[in-house]
Write a protein that holds these residues in place. Structure first.
Motif, PDB file in Angstrom:
ATOM      1  N   THR A   4       1.087  46.821 -28.113  1.00 57.51           N
ATOM      2  CA  THR A   4       1.156  45.355 -28.094  1.00 57.51           C
ATOM      3  C   THR A   4       2.596  44.870 -28.067  1.00 57.51           C
ATOM      4  O   THR A   4       2.953  43.959 -27.320  1.00 57.51           O
ATOM      5  CB  THR A   4       0.427  44.773 -29.319  1.00 57.51           C
ATOM      6  OG1 THR A   4      -0.951  45.158 -29.283  1.00 57.51           O
ATOM      7  CG2 THR A   4       0.523  43.259 -29.344  1.00 57.51           C
ATOM      8  N   LEU A   5       3.443  45.486 -28.887  1.00 57.28           N
ATOM      9  CA  LEU A   5       4.832  45.026 -28.975  1.00 57.28           C
ATOM     10  C   LEU A   5       5.638  45.354 -27.724  1.00 57.28           C
ATOM     11  O   LEU A   5       6.566  44.609 -27.374  1.00 57.28           O
ATOM     12  CB  LEU A   5       5.500  45.646 -30.202  1.00 57.28           C
ATOM     13  CG  LEU A   5       5.002  45.134 -31.560  1.00 57.28           C
ATOM     14  CD1 LEU A   5       5.728  45.835 -32.693  1.00 57.28           C
ATOM     15  CD2 LEU A   5       5.214  43.623 -31.675  1.00 57.28           C
ATOM     16  N   LEU A  33       6.114  35.587 -28.386  1.00 61.02           N
ATOM     17  CA  LEU A  33       4.884  36.362 -28.540  1.00 61.02           C
ATOM     18  C   LEU A  33       5.054  37.514 -29.519  1.00 61.02           C
ATOM     19  O   LEU A  33       4.317  37.611 -30.500  1.00 61.02           O
ATOM     20  CB  LEU A  33       4.433  36.904 -27.172  1.00 61.02           C
ATOM     21  CG  LEU A  33       4.014  35.854 -26.138  1.00 61.02           C
ATOM     22  CD1 LEU A  33       3.699  36.523 -24.810  1.00 61.02           C
ATOM     23  CD2 LEU A  33       2.814  35.061 -26.629  1.00 61.02           C
ATOM     24  N   SER A  34       6.000  38.407 -29.245  1.00 61.43           N
ATOM     25  CA  SER A  34       6.171  39.564 -30.120  1.00 61.43           C
ATOM     26  C   SER A  34       6.675  39.104 -31.493  1.00 61.43           C
ATOM     27  O   SER A  34       7.512  38.221 -31.604  1.00 61.43           O
ATOM     28  CB  SER A  34       7.155  40.558 -29.508  1.00 61.43           C
ATOM     29  OG  SER A  34       8.386  39.938 -29.219  1.00 61.43           O
ATOM     30  N   GLY A  35       6.146  39.750 -32.518  1.00 64.94           N
ATOM     31  CA  GLY A  35       6.521  39.380 -33.878  1.00 64.94           C
ATOM     32  C   GLY A  35       5.934  38.076 -34.338  1.00 64.94           C
ATOM     33  O   GLY A  35       6.481  37.437 -35.256  1.00 64.94           O
ATOM     34  N   THR A  36       4.841  37.638 -33.758  1.00 66.90           N
ATOM     35  CA  THR A  36       4.190  36.390 -34.150  1.00 66.90           C
ATOM     36  C   THR A  36       2.725  36.668 -34.464  1.00 66.90           C
ATOM     37  O   THR A  36       2.196  37.754 -34.240  1.00 66.90           O
ATOM     38  CB  THR A  36       4.279  35.343 -33.035  1.00 66.90           C
ATOM     39  OG1 THR A  36       3.540  35.810 -31.883  1.00 66.90           O
ATOM     40  CG2 THR A  36       5.726  35.103 -32.631  1.00 66.90           C
ATOM     41  N   MET A  37       2.042  35.631 -34.974  1.00 66.94           N
ATOM     42  CA  MET A  37       0.615  35.760 -35.265  1.00 66.94           C
ATOM     43  C   MET A  37      -0.195  35.940 -33.990  1.00 66.94           C
ATOM     44  O   MET A  37      -1.275  36.525 -34.021  1.00 66.94           O
ATOM     45  CB  MET A  37       0.134  34.523 -36.031  1.00 66.94           C
ATOM     46  CG  MET A  37       0.647  34.448 -37.455  1.00 66.94           C
ATOM     47  SD  MET A  37       0.010  33.003 -38.351  1.00 66.94           S
ATOM     48  CE  MET A  37      -1.744  33.402 -38.395  1.00 66.94           C
ATOM     49  N   LEU A  53      -0.331  39.590 -33.365  1.00 69.47           N
ATOM     50  CA  LEU A  53      -1.140  40.254 -34.382  1.00 69.47           C
ATOM     51  C   LEU A  53      -2.626  40.038 -34.117  1.00 69.47           C
ATOM     52  O   LEU A  53      -3.422  40.984 -34.208  1.00 69.47           O
ATOM     53  CB  LEU A  53      -0.753  39.726 -35.758  1.00 69.47           C
ATOM     54  CG  LEU A  53      -1.368  40.442 -36.968  1.00 69.47           C
ATOM     55  CD1 LEU A  53      -1.099  41.934 -36.904  1.00 69.47           C
ATOM     56  CD2 LEU A  53      -0.820  39.863 -38.263  1.00 69.47           C
ATOM     57  N   VAL A  54      -3.014  38.817 -33.778  1.00 68.80           N
ATOM     58  CA  VAL A  54      -4.420  38.542 -33.469  1.00 68.80           C
ATOM     59  C   VAL A  54      -4.846  39.311 -32.217  1.00 68.80           C
ATOM     60  O   VAL A  54      -5.970  39.834 -32.141  1.00 68.80           O
ATOM     61  CB  VAL A  54      -4.648  37.029 -33.306  1.00 68.80           C
ATOM     62  CG1 VAL A  54      -6.044  36.742 -32.752  1.00 68.80           C
ATOM     63  CG2 VAL A  54      -4.470  36.314 -34.641  1.00 68.80           C
ATOM     64  N   PRO A  60       4.705  39.290 -38.357  1.00 68.10           N
ATOM     65  CA  PRO A  60       6.015  38.668 -38.548  1.00 68.10           C
ATOM     66  C   PRO A  60       6.599  39.074 -39.901  1.00 68.10           C
ATOM     67  O   PRO A  60       5.877  39.413 -40.839  1.00 68.10           O
ATOM     68  CB  PRO A  60       5.708  37.158 -38.503  1.00 68.10           C
ATOM     69  CG  PRO A  60       4.390  37.056 -37.807  1.00 68.10           C
ATOM     70  CD  PRO A  60       3.637  38.306 -38.134  1.00 68.10           C
ATOM     71  N   PHE A  61       7.909  39.010 -40.007  1.00 64.81           N
ATOM     72  CA  PHE A  61       8.559  39.487 -41.228  1.00 64.81           C
ATOM     73  C   PHE A  61       8.226  38.638 -42.449  1.00 64.81           C
ATOM     74  O   PHE A  61       8.279  39.105 -43.572  1.00 64.81           O
ATOM     75  CB  PHE A  61      10.089  39.521 -41.024  1.00 64.81           C
ATOM     76  CG  PHE A  61      10.523  40.586 -40.074  1.00 64.81           C
ATOM     77  CD1 PHE A  61      10.429  41.927 -40.410  1.00 64.81           C
ATOM     78  CD2 PHE A  61      11.033  40.259 -38.825  1.00 64.81           C
ATOM     79  CE1 PHE A  61      10.827  42.922 -39.523  1.00 64.81           C
ATOM     80  CE2 PHE A  61      11.435  41.250 -37.940  1.00 64.81           C
ATOM     81  CZ  PHE A  61      11.333  42.582 -38.291  1.00 64.81           C
TER      82      PHE A  61
END
Length: 567
Positions: free
Chosen positions: A409-410, A436-440, A443-444, A520-521
């Motif tokens: 995904t990442l 997009l990367s590192g966001t909800m 993750l979804v 996300p962090f």
């Protein structure tokens, strides 16, 4: 001058041209199965492409991959294979043994244990591992009690080491055996009683009938259950990381975050996918061309054989032990820790973890049910080979470990973010950052790829019970395909849709490796909270979040129990 054509009356008249039959127009939503399948396959394709990049670029593999190849790759492979073999052995013996006992035998507590054997499904393996580590470690209650009773000091007595590869295998098998139990129990219930009766009349005991007749016929169910167990084992991160067992999953996490090498992590993920594919292929080849189905039309259910005396109590103990190990002891220990100390955070600070988990699980469940319904009704109304193939491809994500999906995904999301940011900088002098990367969103998306197959199974089983005549009657009365589904079939399939939503919701709440890598962090869920506290040896504080996850996990177990009671 006009000319008239005279037709010879002796010649046959030309037949009028028949109108071409109108092609059935397929709605756009019914043709979207391939789009969903491609989106679900995107992480897998990204991992394979990134892992194979050195082959077509000629750049060669990096120093990190050379280091892994020389030092860690064989331990990763060996530990993964050993762990999978031990878990499959323990879960297989427990699941099929308990399924046969509650189906073919009558003993004290059988009706209660028949349902209670499903309870460990609500317990995440990493939560079970954290609790047993606290219970059986050198400073835990069990060894402290041994020292108090005997006067011995630590090291003067032998005690099994829980933080080991066999210990991790025991934790995984304790919560994964219900997969084998459910499928094998259903297979035994569907077998004809005359086969067992014929074997008994030929002089076989009940135990011999099990090994020679019932078990061979249940092999497909056993293989399917063990396949699920192996996939969950290879996908596990929390248990093996806490028990310091180095597998492919922990290697992917360490390579991505510890060494910062995206390509090496993709190459490890590709190795893990290849291992999963080899396991599936090995079972298929071993089965060969043999068939496993009864040749009789008599399908009377198997009548349980009463077990009296010590045999009945032994059967009860054999079925009660997995429930105690997989659910009662861990749940009781977590409740004790929570009431004794629990999480030091006040409700206002603890609420964000629960809110994040509920929000992510809720959004994933809604989107997952919508996509599963789209795929299910699409192939139901327009069952072409291509639509069926797209449906199967969309469900392959469940066979891919969460860590692999996270890396897959990442990688494309990061490339898309970098390309968009470069274009905006060059054209307008502004930066878009990470959209997009590192966001909800990412993750979804990872959750959907991982658990869409769970929703598909529930939706397809519900649609299979609907009679096609209902849909056809609605079309005759003037409803379009979408209206017929919304007004007639969707209300009738409400239970299947709700079941799909519940299953996706609970699996999302428990997912750990994909959450740790993609999140996300500044976003922590209950699963991340449990992992972080347990990693810092703060097991008592982790008990509060762990119990919430277990409580949510009980929901699909209750759904399964209700389905079992209704036959």
């Amino acid at each position: 001058m006009s000319s008239t054509s005279i037709t010879d009356p002796t010649l046959p008249l030309p037949s009028p041209a028949l109108p071409r039959p109108a092609r059935r127009r397929v709605p756009l939503w019914a043709r979207s199965g391939w789009l969903v399948a491609l989106l679900v396959a995107l992480p897998v394709l990204a991992v394979l492409a990134n892992a194979a990049a050195p082959l077509w670029t000629g750049s060669g593999t990096g120093a990190v991959w050379h280091h892994i190849l020389q030092t860690n790759l064989l331990p990763y492979l060996g530990n993964s294979l050993q762990l999978g073999a031990l878990v499959a052995l323990m879960a297989g013996v427990t699941g099929i043994g308990c399924a046969w006992l509650v189906t073919a035998c009558r003993f004290p507590g059988r009706r209660l244990l028949e349902a209670a054997l499903l309870l460990p499904m609500a317990m995440p393996a990493y939560v079970c591992g954290y609790l047993y580590t606290w219970l059986l470690d050198a400073a835990g209650p069990v060894q402290s009690g041994i020292r108090d009773l005997t006067g011995l000091r630590w090291g003067q007595y032998w005690f099994p080491e829980i933080r080991s590869l066999p210990g991790a295998a025991l934790m995984l098998a304790a919560v994964l055996y219900p997969y084998v139990y459910l499928l094998c129990r259903a297979a035994f219930l569907q077998q004809s009683s005359c086969l067992i009766e014929a074997s008994r009349t030929l002089g076989l005991s009940l135990r011999q009938s099990f090994f020679r007749v019932a078990l061979p016929l249940a092999r497909p169910a056993l293989a399917a259950g063990l396949g699920l167990v192996l996939m969950e084992t290879l996908a596990d991160f929390g248990t093996v990381d806490y028990f310091a067992v180095r597998t492919f999953t922990t290697g992917i996490y360490e390579t991505w975050f510890g060494l910062g090498d995206r390509q090496a992590a993709s190459q490890l993920a590709a190795c893990l996918m290849g291992l999963v594919a080899l396991l599936v292929l090995a079972e298929h080849v071993s089965r060969g061309g043999r068939r496993y189905h009864p040749t009789t039309t008599r399908q009377a259910p198997l009548q349980p054989t009463p077990l009296s005396g010590w045999k009945g109590w032994a059967a009860m103990l054999a079925c009660a032990l997995p429930v105690l190990v997989g659910f009662v002891i861990p749940a009781g220990g977590l409740l004790h820790l929570m009431l004794d100390r629990g999480d030091a955070l006040d409700p206002a600070n603890f609420l964000p973890f629960a809110r994040n988990s509920l929000l992510l699980a809720g959004v994933t469940a809604l989107l997952g049910v919508a996509l599963a319904a789209l795929l299910g009704w699409g192939v139901r109304l327009y069952p072409t080979p291509w639509s069926r193939l797209a449906n199967r491809l969309a469900g392959l994500g469940y066979a891919v470990p969460g860590s692999v999906i996270a890396v897959g995904t990442l990688v494309p999301f990061g490339l898309l973010d970098n390309a968009l940011d470069s274009w905006l900088r060059a054209r307008f002098g502004v930066s878009s950052g990470l959209l997009l990367s590192g966001t909800m969103v990412a993750l979804v998306f990872a959750y959907l790829v991982r658990f869409l197959a769970v929703g598909q199974g529930a939706v397809e089983s519900g649609l299979a019970r609907l009679r096609p005549s209902l849909f056809q009657a609605a079309r005759v009365l003037g409803c379009g395909p979408g209206q017929a589904i919304a007004r007639v079939e969707a209300p009738l399939a409400r239970g299947a849709l709700l079941t799909a939503a519940v299953l996706i919701f609970v699996d999302t709440m428990k997912e750990l490796p994909a959450t740790l890598i993609v999140r996300p962090f500044d976003l922590d869920t209950l699963a991340v909270r449990v992992h972080n506290l347990a990693s810092d040896e703060r097991l008592a504080e982790a008990s509060t979040a762990a119990l919430l996850i277990v409580a949510v996990g009980l929901v699909p177990v209750l759904v399964l129990l209700r389905a079992m009671r209704r036959g």
